[in-house]
Design a protein around this motif. Structure first.
Motif, PDB file in Angstrom:
ATOM      1  N   ILE A  60      90.286  -0.495  17.688  1.00 57.23           N
ATOM      2  CA  ILE A  60      89.110   0.369  17.545  1.00 57.23           C
ATOM      3  C   ILE A  60      88.536   0.232  16.141  1.00 57.23           C
ATOM      4  CG2 ILE A  60      88.306   2.768  17.561  1.00 57.23           C
ATOM      5  CD1 ILE A  60      90.585   3.268  19.673  1.00 57.23           C
ATOM      6  N   LEU A  61      89.397   0.234  15.144  1.00 52.81           N
ATOM      7  CA  LEU A  61      88.951   0.125  13.764  1.00 52.81           C
ATOM      8  C   LEU A  61      88.313  -1.238  13.496  1.00 52.81           C
ATOM      9  CD1 LEU A  61      88.793   1.545  11.053  1.00 52.81           C
ATOM     10  CD2 LEU A  61      91.081   0.683  10.543  1.00 52.81           C
ATOM     11  N   THR A  62      88.894  -2.297  14.022  1.00 58.05           N
ATOM     12  CA  THR A  62      88.354  -3.647  13.827  1.00 58.05           C
ATOM     13  C   THR A  62      86.945  -3.772  14.394  1.00 58.05           C
ATOM     14  OG1 THR A  62      90.569  -4.606  13.878  1.00 58.05           O
ATOM     15  CG2 THR A  62      88.739  -6.095  14.311  1.00 58.05           C
ATOM     16  N   ILE A  63      86.730  -3.250  15.592  1.00 53.06           N
ATOM     17  CA  ILE A  63      85.398  -3.294  16.202  1.00 53.06           C
ATOM     18  C   ILE A  63      84.405  -2.518  15.349  1.00 53.06           C
ATOM     19  CG2 ILE A  63      84.041  -2.560  18.200  1.00 53.06           C
ATOM     20  CD1 ILE A  63      85.752  -4.957  18.840  1.00 53.06           C
ATOM     21  N   ASN A  64      84.791  -1.350  14.870  1.00 52.29           N
ATOM     22  CA  ASN A  64      83.906  -0.541  14.038  1.00 52.29           C
ATOM     23  C   ASN A  64      83.539  -1.256  12.745  1.00 52.29           C
ATOM     24  OD1 ASN A  64      83.144   2.093  15.132  1.00 52.29           O
ATOM     25  ND2 ASN A  64      85.345   2.396  15.339  1.00 52.29           N
ATOM     26  N   LYS A  65      84.497  -1.911  12.113  1.00 48.85           N
ATOM     27  CA  LYS A  65      84.214  -2.623  10.875  1.00 48.85           C
ATOM     28  C   LYS A  65      83.136  -3.681  11.096  1.00 48.85           C
ATOM     29  CE  LYS A  65      88.753  -2.274   8.654  1.00 48.85           C
ATOM     30  NZ  LYS A  65      89.927  -3.068   8.244  1.00 48.85           N
ATOM     31  N   LYS A  66      83.228  -4.389  12.196  1.00 47.66           N
ATOM     32  CA  LYS A  66      82.227  -5.413  12.501  1.00 47.66           C
ATOM     33  C   LYS A  66      80.871  -4.783  12.800  1.00 47.66           C
ATOM     34  CE  LYS A  66      85.494  -8.791  14.312  1.00 47.66           C
ATOM     35  NZ  LYS A  66      85.968  -9.484  15.509  1.00 47.66           N
ATOM     36  N   ASP A  67      80.877  -3.732  13.595  1.00 45.93           N
ATOM     37  CA  ASP A  67      79.622  -3.080  13.981  1.00 45.93           C
ATOM     38  C   ASP A  67      78.861  -2.512  12.792  1.00 45.93           C
ATOM     39  OD1 ASP A  67      80.097  -3.718  16.601  1.00 45.93           O
ATOM     40  OD2 ASP A  67      80.597  -1.678  17.235  1.00 45.93           O
ATOM     41  N   TYR A  68      79.566  -2.023  11.791  1.00 42.38           N
ATOM     42  CA  TYR A  68      78.916  -1.438  10.624  1.00 42.38           C
ATOM     43  C   TYR A  68      78.698  -2.448   9.502  1.00 42.38           C
ATOM     44  CZ  TYR A  68      79.371   3.206  12.628  1.00 42.38           C
ATOM     45  OH  TYR A  68      79.257   4.310  13.441  1.00 42.38           O
ATOM     46  N   ASN A  69      79.027  -3.705   9.736  1.00 47.77           N
ATOM     47  CA  ASN A  69      78.828  -4.776   8.752  1.00 47.77           C
ATOM     48  C   ASN A  69      79.452  -4.445   7.399  1.00 47.77           C
ATOM     49  OD1 ASN A  69      77.330  -6.491  10.490  1.00 47.77           O
ATOM     50  ND2 ASN A  69      75.580  -5.144  10.219  1.00 47.77           N
ATOM     51  N   THR A 116      81.499  12.458   4.235  1.00 46.22           N
ATOM     52  CA  THR A 116      82.856  12.794   3.797  1.00 46.22           C
ATOM     53  C   THR A 116      83.870  11.861   4.460  1.00 46.22           C
ATOM     54  OG1 THR A 116      83.353  14.356   5.579  1.00 46.22           O
ATOM     55  CG2 THR A 116      82.243  15.255   3.609  1.00 46.22           C
ATOM     56  N   ARG A 117      85.061  11.827   3.894  1.00 43.06           N
ATOM     57  CA  ARG A 117      86.139  11.009   4.461  1.00 43.06           C
ATOM     58  C   ARG A 117      86.523  11.483   5.861  1.00 43.06           C
ATOM     59  NH1 ARG A 117      90.052   9.026  -0.244  1.00 43.06           N
ATOM     60  NH2 ARG A 117      88.528   8.884  -1.898  1.00 43.06           N
ATOM     61  N   LYS A 118      86.601  12.800   6.025  1.00 39.60           N
ATOM     62  CA  LYS A 118      86.969  13.351   7.333  1.00 39.60           C
ATOM     63  C   LYS A 118      85.937  12.986   8.393  1.00 39.60           C
ATOM     64  CE  LYS A 118      89.719  17.236   5.699  1.00 39.60           C
ATOM     65  NZ  LYS A 118      89.868  18.682   5.623  1.00 39.60           N
ATOM     66  N   GLU A 119      84.652  13.089   8.042  1.00 44.87           N
ATOM     67  CA  GLU A 119      83.595  12.705   8.982  1.00 44.87           C
ATOM     68  C   GLU A 119      83.719  11.233   9.350  1.00 44.87           C
ATOM     69  OE1 GLU A 119      79.259  14.136   8.608  1.00 44.87           O
ATOM     70  OE2 GLU A 119      80.115  14.393   6.596  1.00 44.87           O
ATOM     71  N   LEU A 120      84.019  10.415   8.359  1.00 48.23           N
ATOM     72  CA  LEU A 120      84.137   8.982   8.588  1.00 48.23           C
ATOM     73  C   LEU A 120      85.247   8.674   9.584  1.00 48.23           C
ATOM     74  CD1 LEU A 120      83.361   6.052   7.883  1.00 48.23           C
ATOM     75  CD2 LEU A 120      85.009   6.188   6.002  1.00 48.23           C
ATOM     76  N   VAL A 121      86.422   9.211   9.353  1.00 48.59           N
ATOM     77  CA  VAL A 121      87.554   8.960  10.256  1.00 48.59           C
ATOM     78  C   VAL A 121      87.227   9.461  11.662  1.00 48.59           C
ATOM     79  CG1 VAL A 121      89.967   9.527  10.725  1.00 48.59           C
ATOM     80  CG2 VAL A 121      89.259   8.947   8.403  1.00 48.59           C
ATOM     81  N   PHE A 122      86.652  10.654  11.756  1.00 50.76           N
ATOM     82  CA  PHE A 122      86.288  11.198  13.060  1.00 50.76           C
ATOM     83  C   PHE A 122      85.295  10.283  13.765  1.00 50.76           C
ATOM     84  CE2 PHE A 122      83.572  13.783  15.806  1.00 50.76           C
ATOM     85  CZ  PHE A 122      84.524  14.339  16.643  1.00 50.76           C
ATOM     86  N   LYS A 123      84.273   9.849  13.046  1.00 50.16           N
ATOM     87  CA  LYS A 123      83.244   9.000  13.651  1.00 50.16           C
ATOM     88  C   LYS A 123      83.808   7.657  14.107  1.00 50.16           C
ATOM     89  CE  LYS A 123      78.544   7.394  13.107  1.00 50.16           C
ATOM     90  NZ  LYS A 123      77.320   7.541  12.337  1.00 50.16           N
ATOM     91  N   LEU A 124      84.654   7.060  13.286  1.00 45.94           N
ATOM     92  CA  LEU A 124      85.195   5.749  13.631  1.00 45.94           C
ATOM     93  C   LEU A 124      86.034   5.776  14.901  1.00 45.94           C
ATOM     94  CD1 LEU A 124      86.227   4.393  10.123  1.00 45.94           C
ATOM     95  CD2 LEU A 124      84.256   3.712  11.500  1.00 45.94           C
ATOM     96  N   PHE A 125      86.766   6.866  15.116  1.00 49.16           N
ATOM     97  CA  PHE A 125      87.662   6.896  16.266  1.00 49.16           C
ATOM     98  C   PHE A 125      87.114   7.634  17.473  1.00 49.16           C
ATOM     99  CE2 PHE A 125      90.523   5.745  12.808  1.00 49.16           C
ATOM    100  CZ  PHE A 125      91.079   4.609  13.365  1.00 49.16           C
ATOM    101  N   THR A 126      85.916   8.200  17.364  1.00 54.56           N
ATOM    102  CA  THR A 126      85.302   8.863  18.531  1.00 54.56           C
ATOM    103  C   THR A 126      83.970   8.225  18.896  1.00 54.56           C
ATOM    104  OG1 THR A 126      84.158  10.529  17.184  1.00 54.56           O
ATOM    105  CG2 THR A 126      86.373  11.076  18.016  1.00 54.56           C
ATOM    106  N   ARG A 127      83.561   7.245  18.165  1.00 55.56           N
ATOM    107  CA  ARG A 127      82.243   6.627  18.346  1.00 55.56           C
ATOM    108  C   ARG A 127      82.030   6.059  19.739  1.00 55.56           C
ATOM    109  NH1 ARG A 127      80.431   1.168  15.904  1.00 55.56           N
ATOM    110  NH2 ARG A 127      78.266   1.200  16.521  1.00 55.56           N
ATOM    111  N   TYR A 128      83.038   5.501  20.341  1.00 55.30           N
ATOM    112  CA  TYR A 128      82.887   4.848  21.641  1.00 55.30           C
ATOM    113  C   TYR A 128      83.178   5.762  22.816  1.00 55.30           C
ATOM    114  CZ  TYR A 128      82.517   0.477  19.125  1.00 55.30           C
ATOM    115  OH  TYR A 128      82.092  -0.520  18.283  1.00 55.30           O
ATOM    116  N   THR A 129      83.405   7.042  22.543  1.00 54.97           N
ATOM    117  CA  THR A 129      83.707   7.971  23.630  1.00 54.97           C
ATOM    118  C   THR A 129      82.489   8.153  24.514  1.00 54.97           C
ATOM    119  OG1 THR A 129      85.285   9.111  22.252  1.00 54.97           O
ATOM    120  CG2 THR A 129      84.491  10.305  24.159  1.00 54.97           C
ATOM    121  N   ILE A 130      82.701   8.085  25.799  1.00 55.11           N
ATOM    122  CA  ILE A 130      81.631   8.300  26.768  1.00 55.11           C
ATOM    123  C   ILE A 130      81.583   9.781  27.102  1.00 55.11           C
ATOM    124  CG2 ILE A 130      80.785   7.774  29.081  1.00 55.11           C
ATOM    125  CD1 ILE A 130      82.360   5.135  28.864  1.00 55.11           C
ATOM    126  N   SER A 131      80.416  10.388  26.960  1.00 56.84           N
ATOM    127  CA  SER A 131      80.328  11.822  27.284  1.00 56.84           C
ATOM    128  C   SER A 131      79.507  12.054  28.529  1.00 56.84           C
ATOM    129  CB  SER A 131      79.727  12.584  26.120  1.00 56.84           C
ATOM    130  OG  SER A 131      78.521  11.996  25.695  1.00 56.84           O
TER     131      SER A 131
END
Length: 131
Positions: A60-69, A116-131
């Motif tokens: 999940i983290l690897t995909i996010n790193k690429k997506d955010y360049n 913030t750091r907390k927002e960043l971690v939350f966003k990186l690991f919930t970004r792909y969640t389907i709602s």
């Protein structure tokens, strides 16, 4: 066969590496990692192997790193941030000044749209969640 898996099957044919890797979010069930690998290719015949497995946090983290360049240095700093390292710890480990680390963090925040750091971690690991 689902369209996402069909696309994944043909992706390696146009790739120099002969492989493809993507992440698929499943509602309420987490993430899957889909990988395909071109095994044999000649003018008329080819075989492709498909692997479907539960995605790890690293995937999940690897995909996010690429997506955010993120740059290589930003990616390194993000790895430390995910582990809960302080700015001072990151600076010491990477032989940087704390101010340089803060500059990289500001750049990461800007690229990801958080403050913030907390927002960043939350966003990186919930970004792909389907709602």
């Amino acid at each position: 066969m689902p369209k996402s898996i069909q696309a994944l099957c043909y992706w390696p044919l146009g790739s120099e590496e002969g492989s493809a890797h993507t992440l698929l979010a499943l509602q309420k069930y987490g993430f899957l990692t889909l990988s395909s690998l071109l095994l044999i290719k000649d003018k008329k015949d080819f075989n492709i192997a498909i692997n479907i497995s539960q995605a790890s946090p690293t995937d999940i983290l690897t995909i996010n790193k690429k997506d955010y360049n993120l740059s290589k240095r930003e990616s390194n700093i993000l790895d430390y941030l995910i582990k809960g390292s302080s700015t001072k710890e990151i600076a010491n480990d990477l032989f940087l000044s704390p101010y340089t680390v803060q500059d990289h963090l500001k750049s990461i925040f800007l690229k990801t749209g958080v403050s913030t750091r907390k927002e960043l971690v939350f966003k990186l690991f919930t970004r792909y969640t389907i709602s």
